[in-house]
Design a protein around this motif. Sequence first.
Motif, PDB file in Angstrom:
ATOM      1  N   UNK A 173      59.212  24.438  46.212  1.00 26.29           N
ATOM      2  CA  UNK A 173      58.593  23.943  44.982  1.00 26.29           C
ATOM      3  C   UNK A 173      59.173  24.547  43.715  1.00 26.29           C
ATOM      4  N   UNK A 174      59.748  25.762  43.811  1.00 26.99           N
ATOM      5  CA  UNK A 174      60.283  26.411  42.609  1.00 26.99           C
ATOM      6  C   UNK A 174      61.365  25.565  41.922  1.00 26.99           C
ATOM      7  N   UNK A 175      62.355  25.038  42.643  1.00 29.34           N
ATOM      8  CA  UNK A 175      63.373  24.229  41.959  1.00 29.34           C
ATOM      9  C   UNK A 175      62.827  22.916  41.395  1.00 29.34           C
ATOM     10  N   UNK A 233      58.797  30.533  41.464  1.00 35.07           N
ATOM     11  CA  UNK A 233      57.790  29.482  41.604  1.00 35.07           C
ATOM     12  C   UNK A 233      56.696  29.622  40.550  1.00 35.07           C
ATOM     13  N   UNK A 234      56.127  28.484  40.187  1.00 36.43           N
ATOM     14  CA  UNK A 234      54.965  28.463  39.300  1.00 36.43           C
ATOM     15  C   UNK A 234      53.698  28.548  40.152  1.00 36.43           C
ATOM     16  N   UNK A 258      55.630  32.897  35.854  1.00 39.15           N
ATOM     17  CA  UNK A 258      54.904  31.735  35.332  1.00 39.15           C
ATOM     18  C   UNK A 258      53.605  31.594  36.122  1.00 39.15           C
ATOM     19  N   UNK A 259      52.611  32.366  35.743  1.00 39.19           N
ATOM     20  CA  UNK A 259      51.306  32.337  36.404  1.00 39.19           C
ATOM     21  C   UNK A 259      50.231  31.985  35.387  1.00 39.19           C
ATOM     22  N   UNK A 455      61.128  22.545  32.420  1.00 43.13           N
ATOM     23  CA  UNK A 455      62.276  22.747  33.313  1.00 43.13           C
ATOM     24  C   UNK A 455      62.000  23.888  34.282  1.00 43.13           C
ATOM     25  N   UNK A 456      62.377  23.680  35.527  1.00 46.56           N
ATOM     26  CA  UNK A 456      62.172  24.688  36.567  1.00 46.56           C
ATOM     27  C   UNK A 456      63.084  25.895  36.330  1.00 46.56           C
ATOM     28  N   UNK A 457      62.640  27.063  36.837  1.00 49.12           N
ATOM     29  CA  UNK A 457      63.426  28.285  36.713  1.00 49.12           C
ATOM     30  C   UNK A 457      63.450  29.030  38.050  1.00 49.12           C
ATOM     31  N   UNK A 458      64.074  28.412  39.077  1.00 50.91           N
ATOM     32  CA  UNK A 458      64.120  29.071  40.386  1.00 50.91           C
ATOM     33  C   UNK A 458      64.980  30.329  40.348  1.00 50.91           C
TER      34      UNK A 458
END
Length: 486
Positions: A173-175, A233-234, A258-259, A455-458
């Motif tokens: 899910x992170x990407x 991951x968020x 990112x929580x 935007x994702x930040x894996x």
Amino acid sequence: MTREVDLVIRGARVVSPDQIIEASVAIAGEHVVAVGHDDTMPPARAEMRADGLYLLPGAIDSHVHFRDPGYPNKETWKTGSAAAAMGGVTTVFEMPNTHPPTGTVEALRIKLKAAESSYCDFGIHGLLGDESIDQLEALLDAGVTSFKAFVGNTFGNLPAPTDGALLEGFEILAPLGIRTVVHAENSSILFRRQKRLQDASRIDAMAHLAARPAVAEIEAINRVLTLAEWTGARVHIAHHSAADSLYLLREFKRRGVDVTVETCPQYLLLNTDHMRKLGGVMRVNPPIREPRHNQPLWDALMDGTLDMIATDHAPHTPEEKTRESIWECDCGFPGVETQMPLMLTEVNRGRASLMDYVRWSSVAPARAWGLYGTKGVIAPGAHADIAVVDMARTGTLSQNKLQSISKISPWNGRAVQGYPLHTLLRGRFVMRDGKLVTDAAGWGRSIKGIQRMPAAKPRNMEHYSSAIVEAPEGIPANAKPLADAL
């Protein structure tokens, strides 16, 4: 010639996290088209006076259980969403511990069919567990908006994901930038302590708290946020209950994880003093704790450690909540209809401002789930999701008057000041003059099409499970171990 709109709400006070302004609001179709001085409003087919009233962005509840499919004796989508409409809530995110659990595309389709009767807009949290890891992307394609991992056990007794499955789920899910809700309690601690208490014949209400100490929340939050930090991951921590674990949230937020975090009115306003009187009515997971936890949670909302208010609306029948043994009382109680008057009462008492409340009830959840701009704000171009609130109106909460099937609540008999009088969802009244607009059933729809996550930040992708199954460059995938080659 100025185009005629559908509705102008005149003479109100419009609330955002930054200011309260006297303004009128024009609505055309599903959207707000103008906010400003009354003289600047376009002609309208209908008008509503709101002198002395406040317009709040409709509340967004990140955590509800509508029990549908599987448990219609407890709640249905129609009754649960009706309760939301009565409570000024215009969008909900519904949990996967239904029957069947929302861990397959087939189960999701059953739930989406049930949701066709909804009075409010909705997101669907899919199940993240060992058995659903290979279904996550298919669930997203089929309409899931986010996921839920029951690291701590609760109603439905879904098995907690192993740490390996939780890590792999975060890697998937992170990407994609998708947020996962986590019920953060250590299941091993909970099960072992509950068994010891049962073996000792403890069936009193306080035994439930004894089985789920704050350390179970501390450990689980630390573990979950460590995995989130590693993968990028968020995550979203559900129903935060303890003062003792706030330091972890502050530290991981400082480190850039990112929580987002919710707490609920029951953790802010109730404690063990109330549980001694109400017993199993107050059984909920995590448990309602000692009085010392209440004020630190308020302080954490004020300083941003906790981001938002949710309810964990978890209905059961009165009989299921009033059994002699605490272990036989189902966990949870209805909350989506009572949250707004409870919190507005605290605003009236000076514990927070209306601007604070809008930030917690609408803006922060809209940002967390990729909805802000369309929802969470009263501004041109946004959905006309509005709670029209009378801050002076007083009353007494009554469990017998709830729209929920669950007519049992720890808030029964509580005096409140501040009520939503009208609720509009995308320009349509779903509650008006304190009464449900019954022909609005089915007006609610999924927010999947408007969700726009940042935007994702894996991180550490070279260590993801998907990466390690590939043979390193230059080494054949079928290379024999050295011992076999000799």
